[in-house]
Design an enzyme around this catalytic site. Structure first.
Site, PDB file in Angstrom:
ATOM      1  N   ARG A  44       8.732  -1.309   0.374  1.00  0.00           N
ATOM      2  CA  ARG A  44       9.662  -0.347   0.698  1.00  0.00           C
ATOM      3  C   ARG A  44      10.297  -0.322   2.146  1.00  0.00           C
ATOM      4  O   ARG A  44      11.457   0.033   2.439  1.00  0.00           O
ATOM      5  CB  ARG A  44       9.198   0.876   0.142  1.00  0.00           C
ATOM      6  CG  ARG A  44       9.345   0.981  -1.439  1.00  0.00           C
ATOM      7  CD  ARG A  44       8.707   2.274  -1.792  1.00  0.00           C
ATOM      8  NE  ARG A  44       7.268   2.277  -1.167  1.00  0.00           N
ATOM      9  CZ  ARG A  44       6.475   3.576  -1.410  1.00  0.00           C
ATOM     10  NH1 ARG A  44       6.826   4.356  -2.247  1.00  0.00           N
ATOM     11  NH2 ARG A  44       5.402   3.274  -0.847  1.00  0.00           N
ATOM     12  N   LYS A 141      -5.906  -7.717  -9.623  1.00  0.00           N
ATOM     13  CA  LYS A 141      -6.955  -6.749 -10.642  1.00  0.00           C
ATOM     14  C   LYS A 141      -6.698  -5.321  -9.869  1.00  0.00           C
ATOM     15  O   LYS A 141      -6.251  -5.284  -8.570  1.00  0.00           O
ATOM     16  CB  LYS A 141      -8.250  -7.077 -10.716  1.00  0.00           C
ATOM     17  CG  LYS A 141      -8.989  -6.893  -9.176  1.00  0.00           C
ATOM     18  CD  LYS A 141     -10.557  -6.982  -9.337  1.00  0.00           C
ATOM     19  CE  LYS A 141     -11.024  -6.268  -7.972  1.00  0.00           C
ATOM     20  NZ  LYS A 141     -12.414  -5.871  -7.803  1.00  0.00           N
ATOM     21  N   ASP A 170      -8.776 -13.453 -10.534  1.00  0.00           N
ATOM     22  CA  ASP A 170     -10.136 -13.109 -10.219  1.00  0.00           C
ATOM     23  C   ASP A 170     -10.622 -13.742  -9.379  1.00  0.00           C
ATOM     24  O   ASP A 170     -10.748 -15.037  -9.497  1.00  0.00           O
ATOM     25  CB  ASP A 170     -11.052 -13.008 -11.490  1.00  0.00           C
ATOM     26  CG  ASP A 170     -12.411 -12.497 -11.232  1.00  0.00           C
ATOM     27  OD1 ASP A 170     -12.871 -12.568 -10.129  1.00  0.00           O
ATOM     28  OD2 ASP A 170     -13.004 -11.801 -12.250  1.00  0.00           O
ATOM     29  N   HIS A 171     -10.509 -13.312  -7.915  1.00  0.00           N
ATOM     30  CA  HIS A 171     -10.646 -14.208  -6.714  1.00  0.00           C
ATOM     31  C   HIS A 171     -12.189 -14.889  -6.856  1.00  0.00           C
ATOM     32  O   HIS A 171     -12.402 -15.646  -6.211  1.00  0.00           O
ATOM     33  CB  HIS A 171     -10.497 -13.508  -5.575  1.00  0.00           C
ATOM     34  CG  HIS A 171     -11.165 -12.323  -5.034  1.00  0.00           C
ATOM     35  ND1 HIS A 171     -11.255 -11.168  -5.448  1.00  0.00           N
ATOM     36  CD2 HIS A 171     -12.257 -12.675  -4.309  1.00  0.00           C
ATOM     37  CE1 HIS A 171     -12.325 -10.698  -4.883  1.00  0.00           C
ATOM     38  NE2 HIS A 171     -12.912 -11.595  -4.259  1.00  0.00           N
ATOM     39  N   LYS A 175     -13.919 -19.033  -5.737  1.00  0.00           N
ATOM     40  CA  LYS A 175     -14.845 -19.166  -4.683  1.00  0.00           C
ATOM     41  C   LYS A 175     -15.549 -20.655  -5.001  1.00  0.00           C
ATOM     42  O   LYS A 175     -15.693 -21.099  -6.084  1.00  0.00           O
ATOM     43  CB  LYS A 175     -15.942 -18.376  -4.635  1.00  0.00           C
ATOM     44  CG  LYS A 175     -15.527 -16.888  -4.076  1.00  0.00           C
ATOM     45  CD  LYS A 175     -16.672 -15.937  -4.066  1.00  0.00           C
ATOM     46  CE  LYS A 175     -16.282 -14.682  -4.049  1.00  0.00           C
ATOM     47  NZ  LYS A 175     -16.322 -14.626  -2.392  1.00  0.00           N
ATOM     48  N   GLU A 209     -23.089  -5.166  -2.026  1.00  0.00           N
ATOM     49  CA  GLU A 209     -22.432  -5.076  -0.970  1.00  0.00           C
ATOM     50  C   GLU A 209     -22.956  -4.091   0.000  1.00  0.00           C
ATOM     51  O   GLU A 209     -23.791  -2.970  -0.434  1.00  0.00           O
ATOM     52  CB  GLU A 209     -20.905  -4.463  -1.158  1.00  0.00           C
ATOM     53  CG  GLU A 209     -19.996  -5.388  -1.987  1.00  0.00           C
ATOM     54  CD  GLU A 209     -18.641  -4.676  -2.351  1.00  0.00           C
ATOM     55  OE1 GLU A 209     -17.647  -5.016  -1.860  1.00  0.00           O
ATOM     56  OE2 GLU A 209     -18.630  -3.933  -3.135  1.00  0.00           O
ATOM     57  N   ASP A 228     -14.330  -2.084 -11.416  1.00  0.00           N
ATOM     58  CA  ASP A 228     -14.152  -2.753 -10.203  1.00  0.00           C
ATOM     59  C   ASP A 228     -14.765  -4.193 -10.022  1.00  0.00           C
ATOM     60  O   ASP A 228     -14.240  -4.929  -9.706  1.00  0.00           O
ATOM     61  CB  ASP A 228     -14.384  -1.847  -9.025  1.00  0.00           C
ATOM     62  CG  ASP A 228     -13.666  -2.570  -7.669  1.00  0.00           C
ATOM     63  OD1 ASP A 228     -12.545  -2.783  -7.755  1.00  0.00           O
ATOM     64  OD2 ASP A 228     -14.202  -2.360  -6.736  1.00  0.00           O
ATOM     65  N   HIS A 233     -15.602  -9.695 -12.157  1.00  0.00           N
ATOM     66  CA  HIS A 233     -16.339 -10.657 -11.350  1.00  0.00           C
ATOM     67  C   HIS A 233     -17.728 -10.857 -12.252  1.00  0.00           C
ATOM     68  O   HIS A 233     -18.018 -12.122 -12.168  1.00  0.00           O
ATOM     69  CB  HIS A 233     -16.645 -10.083 -10.103  1.00  0.00           C
ATOM     70  CG  HIS A 233     -15.396  -9.729  -9.122  1.00  0.00           C
ATOM     71  ND1 HIS A 233     -14.235 -10.425  -9.335  1.00  0.00           N
ATOM     72  CD2 HIS A 233     -15.079  -9.008  -8.511  1.00  0.00           C
ATOM     73  CE1 HIS A 233     -13.266  -9.771  -8.474  1.00  0.00           C
ATOM     74  NE2 HIS A 233     -13.799  -8.967  -7.780  1.00  0.00           N
ATOM     75  N   LYS A 333     -22.342  -0.859  -3.983  1.00  0.00           N
ATOM     76  CA  LYS A 333     -21.957  -0.397  -2.678  1.00  0.00           C
ATOM     77  C   LYS A 333     -23.084   0.208  -1.854  1.00  0.00           C
ATOM     78  O   LYS A 333     -23.863   0.871  -2.447  1.00  0.00           O
ATOM     79  CB  LYS A 333     -20.743   0.265  -2.678  1.00  0.00           C
ATOM     80  CG  LYS A 333     -19.580  -0.300  -3.072  1.00  0.00           C
ATOM     81  CD  LYS A 333     -18.270   0.512  -2.564  1.00  0.00           C
ATOM     82  CE  LYS A 333     -17.033  -0.347  -3.104  1.00  0.00           C
ATOM     83  NZ  LYS A 333     -16.721  -1.834  -2.395  1.00  0.00           N
TER      84      LYS A 333
END
Ligand code: NAP
Length: 482
Positions: A44, A141, A170-171, A175, A209, A228, A233, A333
């Protein structure tokens, strides 16, 4: 590569700036964005082309350290920007004008916006006839919050694009290490006879993580670790470990086999949710030696949030190959280490000839590390030098990056080029997505009914103690925590 047009909705956003545009720049350096290709950022914001180029330059510089002065001008030539509001049909005219007269050119619509905008964008693309046969759409996602909302998005996107034109990213699948996992399983005859119940005792998949929710508190609070990370994943990694060898590397052959795994996952419903899953939420603690706040103190997170930042669960696959072999999945996390790994633990020897004096006889283990390293380690027992027969575990290690000595492709570089080439292998098909949600939804429902709130864990730990209890009940322990 033939010239192509790529329309990047959300072209000024975090994902576009941090990942997608630097990935495109690197593919440009590799000669994969031929002259005549056009990269159109859409958002935008009222930006001139020069202002957009300056933003992209800053993001590529931040990502790459420096830019190739001889190559950069040609990349800039391919960059364009248009301001459009996905919620205002009248603002798509300029995009249609930009694309006019190039119907035969491969056209990629990359939707790097909130999923709430997917339907609006696709309906405008459909209304204006922009979805040519040479077009494809890429969806980031999260695709929905549950099966019902995912179905709505899929229907809306499906009204403009055929399933063969829809690339659900799905990155993780892009990999290098995940590609290597397929090479390990299907390029070597060595492991296949061992890849089943009776030979494998259990499998662990960890994606841990050290960071918290950072600036994405309000987004994360609507999502949580199960949606998430696990829904996409971790389940995709489980599929690649557990799938039957496909007949070929053809996209549908691979996706058919992954789908069979998802459909064979034993549902976790009702009170079983308490026995087979653990959800946690980080409290204040330390990360990298520095004090950090708890989840409830993060910006954008309601003080009474019940969203989980950690999940551990026991998955079981009801198939001949995997009956009785537990798969333990864990993600969170603010954990102790940043690591993504799959650990396959094999059965003990059926009878030890060495006796107790040989020492602890730990089973063979195959560890596939996806992050931070890209390595495969097979742990075997060997004789410790010296008198007597004492056995000790030793590692046979393969550092894949060091072995090949070539620069690896970032996941988005590979996936973007796969979209342009029309290769769907590393993208999720709609029935896969549906099957994953079908398995995930009852877990969330079970939590709502039987498990009032997530268990607290200290930032910098390995999650709630209940996670060790979950796996310990079966006589095992999490790799790295033992
Ligand atoms: P973001 O930073 O909030 O960027 C959103 C982009 O969409 C901006 O360019 C924004 O620009 C544009 N936008 C917002 N409303 C719009 C509208 N009505 N019409 C047209 N453009 C509009 O989000 P992001 O972090 O890049 O994430 C994008 C998508 O990728 C999300 O689905 C997210 O879940 C997913 N994802 C992100 C990451 C990540 O690392 N960031 C990782 C995995 C998946 P304007 O405000 O100027 O319009």
């Amino acid at each position: 590569m033939q010239p192509f047009d790529l329309v990047l909705f959300g072209g000024t956003g975090d994902l576009a700036m941090r990942k997608l545009l630097p990935a495109l720049y690197r593919r440009h350096l590799a000669g994969q964005i031929p002259p005549g290709s056009r990269l159109l950022g859409v958002a935008r914001g009222d930006l001139s082309r020069e202002a957009y180029v300056a933003l992209v330059e800053a993001s590529c510089r931040a990502s790459e350290g420096s830019l190739d002065a001889t190559q950069w001008p040609a990349f800039v030539e391919r960059l364009h920007y248009l301001s459009a509001d996905a919620l205002r049909p009248d603002s798509f005219g300029a995009i249609a004008g930009f694309l006019a007269g190039r119907d035969e050119v491969t056209r990629v619509f990359f939707l790097s916006t909130a999923p709430a905008l997917f339907a609006g964008i696709c309906s405008q693309i459909g209304r204006l006839g922009l979805a040519t046969p040479a077009s494809r759409v890429v969806l980031e996602k999260p695709l929905g919050q549950d099966l019902a909302t995912a179905e709505i998005i899929n229907q809306q996107v499906g009204a403009a694009f055929g399933e063969h034109q829809i690339y659900r990213i799905d990155h993780y699948l892009g990999k290098e290490a995940v590609q290597n996992l397929m090479a390990l399983r299907f390029g070597n005859a060595l492991f296949e006879p061992l890849w089943a119940r009776g030979r494998i005792r259990h499998v662990q998949i960890t994606v841990a993580e050290t960071i918290g929710v950072e600036t994405r508190g309000s987004f994360y609070d609507q999502t949580g670790a199960l949606r998430d990370m696990v829904q996409n994943h971790l389940l995709q990694l489980l599929c690649i470990i557990a799938m039957e060898p496909p007949a070929s590397s053809d996209a549908d052959a691979m996706r058919d086999e992954k789908l069979k795994v998802l459909r064979a996952l034993r549902p976790i419903t009702g009170a079983a949710v308490l026995a087979k899953t653990v959800r946690g939420q980080y409290r204040a603690g330390a990360s990298g030696g520095k004090p950090v706040s708890g989840y409830l103190e993060e910006t954008g997170v309601p003080v009474d949030s019940g969203t989980e930042t950690f999940v551990a669960l026991k998955a079981e696959i009801d198939s001949w190959r995997w009956a009785g072999v537990p798969f333990y999945l864990r993600t969170g996390k603010r954990l102790q280490e940043k690591v993504s790994e799959i650990v396959v633990t094999f059965e003990d020897v059926p009878h030890s000839i060495f006796g107790p004096s040989a020492g602890v006889q730990s089973p063979n283990r195959l560890r596939i590390c996806l992050q931070p390293c890209d390595s495969i380690t097979l742990t075997i027992l060997a004789k410790s030098p010296g008198d007597g027969m004492r056995l000790k575990p030793v590692d046979l290690s393969l550092d894949l990056a060091a072995s090949f000595k070539t620069q690896q492709l970032d996941a988005y570089e590979r996936l973007l080029m796969d979209v342009v080439k029309g290769n769907l292998t590393l993208f999720m098909r709609r029935d896969e997505l549906d099957a994953a949600w079908r398995w995930i939804d009852p877990i969330r429902e079970g939590w709502a009914q039987h498990d009032a709130s997530p268990k607290g864990y200290t930032a910098g730990s390995w999650g709630p103690a209940a996670s060790s209890v979950l796996i310990g009940r079966d006589g095992f322990g999490w790799h790295g925590e033992l």
